[in-house]
Scaffold this active site. Sequence first.
Site, mmCIF file in Angstrom:
data_model
loop_
_atom_site.group_PDB
_atom_site.id
_atom_site.type_symbol
_atom_site.label_atom_id
_atom_site.label_comp_id
_atom_site.label_asym_id
_atom_site.label_seq_id
_atom_site.Cartn_x
_atom_site.Cartn_y
_atom_site.Cartn_z
ATOM 1 N N CYS A 1 -4.898 31.726 -27.324
ATOM 2 C CA CYS A 1 -4.854 31.297 -28.727
ATOM 3 C C CYS A 1 -4.980 32.449 -29.706
ATOM 4 O O CYS A 1 -4.457 32.370 -30.826
ATOM 5 C CB CYS A 1 -5.895 30.213 -28.988
ATOM 6 S SG CYS A 1 -7.616 30.763 -29.021
ATOM 7 N N ASP A 2 -5.644 33.544 -29.332
ATOM 8 C CA ASP A 2 -5.747 34.713 -30.217
ATOM 9 C C ASP A 2 -4.367 35.224 -30.619
ATOM 10 O O ASP A 2 -4.184 35.770 -31.712
ATOM 11 C CB ASP A 2 -6.468 35.883 -29.535
ATOM 12 C CG ASP A 2 -7.646 35.507 -28.678
ATOM 13 O OD1 ASP A 2 -7.739 34.338 -28.243
ATOM 14 O OD2 ASP A 2 -8.462 36.392 -28.400
ATOM 15 N N ALA A 3 -3.404 35.060 -29.712
ATOM 16 C CA ALA A 3 -2.055 35.566 -29.961
ATOM 17 C C ALA A 3 -1.435 34.938 -31.198
ATOM 18 O O ALA A 3 -0.548 35.532 -31.826
ATOM 19 C CB ALA A 3 -1.166 35.305 -28.750
ATOM 20 N N LEU A 4 -1.907 33.759 -31.571
ATOM 21 C CA LEU A 4 -1.348 33.077 -32.744
ATOM 22 C C LEU A 4 -1.782 33.730 -34.051
ATOM 23 O O LEU A 4 -1.211 33.443 -35.105
ATOM 24 C CB LEU A 4 -1.752 31.595 -32.722
ATOM 25 C CG LEU A 4 -1.250 30.807 -31.512
ATOM 26 C CD1 LEU A 4 -1.673 29.358 -31.609
ATOM 27 C CD2 LEU A 4 0.273 30.922 -31.368
ATOM 28 N N PHE A 5 -2.758 34.596 -33.978
ATOM 29 C CA PHE A 5 -3.121 35.452 -35.122
ATOM 30 C C PHE A 5 -2.336 36.752 -35.084
ATOM 31 O O PHE A 5 -1.966 37.295 -36.124
ATOM 32 C CB PHE A 5 -4.618 35.750 -35.081
ATOM 33 C CG PHE A 5 -5.108 36.661 -36.179
ATOM 34 C CD1 PHE A 5 -5.534 36.146 -37.388
ATOM 35 C CD2 PHE A 5 -5.165 38.039 -35.994
ATOM 36 C CE1 PHE A 5 -5.998 36.982 -38.401
ATOM 37 C CE2 PHE A 5 -5.623 38.883 -36.991
ATOM 38 C CZ PHE A 5 -6.044 38.349 -38.203
#
Length: 369
Positions: free
Chosen positions: A158-162
Amino acid sequence: MKRLIIYSILSIAAIYAYGQSNFSKTDIKSIMKRVADWQIANPAKGHEHDDLNWTHAALYMGMIDWAELTEKEDGDSSYYEWLMKIGRRNAWQVGKYMYHADHIAVGQVFLDMYQKYHDRNMLLPTLARTEFVINHPSASTLELDYRNMSSLERWSWCDALFMAPPVYAKMYMLTNDWKYIEFMNREYKATYDYLFDKEEKLFYRDHRYFKQKEANGTKVFWGRGNGWVLGGLCEILQTLPHSNMHRQFYQDLFITLSERIIQLQGKDGYWHASLLDPDSYPSPETSATGFIVYALAYGVNEGLLDKTTFMPAIEKGWKALVKAVEKDGKLGYVQPIGADPKKVTREMTEVYGVGAFLLAGNQIYEMVE
């Protein structure tokens, strides 16, 4: 829905109890300057902290908002100059791994610098990277085991969505080329379908946590992980025009996640490392709190979130963040690099926590009349 209604009633009572806003522009700028200056004077070291890594990308994103504020109001261009030195000594390159979201995150800031200075050298490396990835998409899948490096070629955590989607949104706005928004939408929605728990209305960090449980028996939802998603949504929404046909998906997701996250704020004002088991991780956590306060304040400023409902949480969150700042400007209680809830102590700090603090501070400053 019932919990949100109850929260709204309590929020209205809280507003009447201590006033619409206790913020001071002078105080906000003062604490932001202390935090920014401390970080510049105390650069992070180690292999996770090279100039082009994701850790610093998050810092630069807070710093560029702070640079814009200080130049506009005080004529102080020193923070832009600091960012300029970083870009020039790295020839405005992005990270070394072609498909990894963390290694394109700095492109967000370099594209913002390009918009300000119109130096094509600031644009070309990010342009080249995004062009290659779009024209040669990874054959990997989101389900791959994390011991396989190919698992990180897609936005499988989910960090990748930042880190990555805002780069493609900005490239779309700079070029008016539809392929950037098409790629972003396809990859983002794949990650959303894979990691978003529609019952809890929260994001898993990655597939390893689908079946794990916290000590109290709840699912594992990481505070900063969901903060990363909210922060990334803010960047997308600030980039895409209201007329863009794809904006509605991101706006709806932002509102849904915000309405869920507000229910999970601790009594101390912080969002803790574990969103559903805060008792197992009772210490403050400023990186999750910083990104969440940033998002909620942006939502109120933009008119996406109800001010009456969200202002008490924003005020409590900002006051909690300020309490974590030492007299010299060091921000404490930042959970170290990781992928799941961990215990945090006051002496722990990290550059991405500072970035989140500055992003939040800029939005708080904007809402003060």
